[in-house]
Design a protein around this motif. Structure first.
Motif, PDB file in Angstrom:
ATOM      1  N   UNK A  51       0.840  -1.197   0.000  1.00 17.83           N
ATOM      2  CA  UNK A  51       0.000   0.000   0.000  1.00 17.83           C
ATOM      3  C   UNK A  51       0.880   1.255   0.000  1.00 17.83           C
ATOM      4  N   UNK A  52       0.547   2.199  -0.855  1.00 16.57           N
ATOM      5  CA  UNK A  52       1.277   3.461  -0.895  1.00 16.57           C
ATOM      6  C   UNK A  52       1.045   4.286   0.368  1.00 16.57           C
ATOM      7  N   UNK A  53      -0.022   3.982   1.109  1.00 18.25           N
ATOM      8  CA  UNK A  53      -0.338   4.732   2.309  1.00 18.25           C
ATOM      9  C   UNK A  53       0.596   4.401   3.474  1.00 18.25           C
ATOM     10  N   UNK A  54       1.212   3.220   3.451  1.00 14.51           N
ATOM     11  CA  UNK A  54       2.051   2.788   4.569  1.00 14.51           C
ATOM     12  C   UNK A  54       3.165   3.788   4.870  1.00 14.51           C
ATOM     13  N   UNK A  55       3.757   4.331   3.844  1.00 16.78           N
ATOM     14  CA  UNK A  55       4.883   5.253   4.032  1.00 16.78           C
ATOM     15  C   UNK A  55       4.443   6.703   4.195  1.00 16.78           C
ATOM     16  N   UNK A  56       3.154   6.953   4.120  1.00 18.67           N
ATOM     17  CA  UNK A  56       2.641   8.321   4.169  1.00 18.67           C
ATOM     18  C   UNK A  56       1.946   8.620   5.501  1.00 18.67           C
ATOM     19  N   UNK A  57       1.194   7.654   6.015  1.00  9.44           N
ATOM     20  CA  UNK A  57       0.376   7.900   7.206  1.00  9.44           C
ATOM     21  C   UNK A  57       1.213   7.792   8.473  1.00  9.44           C
ATOM     22  N   UNK A  58       2.112   8.751   8.646  1.00 13.76           N
ATOM     23  CA  UNK A  58       3.022   8.793   9.784  1.00 13.76           C
ATOM     24  C   UNK A  58       2.718  10.012  10.648  1.00 13.76           C
ATOM     25  N   UNK A  59       2.934   9.919  11.957  1.00 10.53           N
ATOM     26  CA  UNK A  59       2.708  11.088  12.811  1.00 10.53           C
ATOM     27  C   UNK A  59       3.699  12.199  12.514  1.00 10.53           C
ATOM     28  N   UNK A  60       3.270  13.433  12.768  1.00 10.03           N
ATOM     29  CA  UNK A  60       4.105  14.637  12.676  1.00 10.03           C
ATOM     30  C   UNK A  60       4.471  15.019  11.241  1.00 10.03           C
ATOM     31  N   UNK A  61       3.848  14.370  10.259  1.00 10.32           N
ATOM     32  CA  UNK A  61       4.093  14.707   8.862  1.00 10.32           C
ATOM     33  C   UNK A  61       2.864  15.397   8.285  1.00 10.32           C
ATOM     34  N   UNK A  62       3.062  16.560   7.679  1.00 15.61           N
ATOM     35  CA  UNK A  62       1.944  17.277   7.087  1.00 15.61           C
ATOM     36  C   UNK A  62       1.490  16.551   5.817  1.00 15.61           C
TER      37      UNK A  62
END
Length: 259
Positions: A51-62
């Motif tokens: 999933x492309x979301x795995x590397x995006x849905x991180x805390x403290x990242x806009x």
């Protein structure tokens, strides 16, 4: 005349405050968005290996997110939306050490003090401005940024009195006196041993809050950090009530181990 609900933007800025497992492949996210406030969002397939979301849905990242129309969660009264798109919108590397704990502390404050679907763009902007200033060594700039965020949060939620007047009488502060800031008394003359502020310090804090500049508020906080830390801890504890901050407890336990 029919009043139409305001049209939501196709995408909007957001931060991930927390996430929960929803199924073997999906997550429930607690998102903090600028336009809609804190939201419960389903990220379908986010746990899948590719999933492309795995590397995006991180805390403290806009992030810049696109959401579906809300639907009612059958198991609660919460309106849950589905995450359609999420893209990284720039930012800094994930904090480490004390800065990481400070970031989770901010997230916990938002989770426990903000109601769902209650927009607070000023708090969102203050949060975004505070994250890059968190430092592992907890220097003065980092401490001032944390105190400024706490002040902005309390002020925007209507939990902070006018700092430029005595709360009980609404009279201007005497420049030659010291004052305390308490959860029940507001700004008052110290009646016991408590963190004390000079009148000028409180007036400068109030002016910075009204100005709206987080940088100006951070500068005003830097002038009275020792007193601010103690009184804001008391204010937040009072308004959190029976919802203690787990992040702070973990930090204290870790410090005891290191000592």
């Amino acid at each position: 005349m029919v009043t139409r609900a305001p049209r939501l933007p196709s995408t909007q800025p957001a931060f991930v405050l927390h996430h929960y497992d929803w199924s073997e492949t999906s997550l429930i996210l607690d998102l903090f968005t600028r336009e809609q406030g804190r939201l419960a969002v389903v990220a379908k397939g986010a746990k899948r290996p590719y999933s492309q979301l795995r590397s995006v849905l991180l805390p403290f990242q806009r992030l810049q997110v696109g959401l579906s129309k809300p639907s009612r969660d059958e198991r609660s009264e919460t309106e849950v939306q589905t995450l359609r798109t999420a893209e990284w919108a720039g930012g800094h590397t994930l904090p480490t050490g004390a800065a990481l704990f400070a970031g989770y502390y901010l997230n916990e404050l938002l989770l426990k003090l903000l109601a769902r679907q209650d927009p607070h763009p000023g708090i969102f902007d203050a949060y975004a401005a505070t994250l890059p200033l968190l430092r592992e060594d907890e220097d003065q700039r980092s401490q001032a940024a944390l105190r400024a965020f706490e002040l902005r949060l309390l002020a925007d939620l209507g939990l902070l009195p006018d700092l430029s007047v005595v709360t009980q009488t609404q009279r201007p502060l005497d420049p030659d006196r010291l004052y305390m800031l308490g959860p029940e008394t507001g700004v008052s003359v110290p009646s016991h041993e408590a963190p004390a502020f000079g009148a000028t310090q409180l007036v400068q804090l109030q002016a910075a809050l009204l100005h709206g500049s987080q940088a100006a508020l951070q500068q005003a906080c830097a002038e009275c950090l020792p007193a601010l830390k103690g009184c804001l801890r008391g204010l937040l504890h009072y308004h959190l009530g029976q919802k203690p901050l787990r992040t702070r407890a973990v930090m204290l336990d870790l410090q005891k181990l290191l000592d």
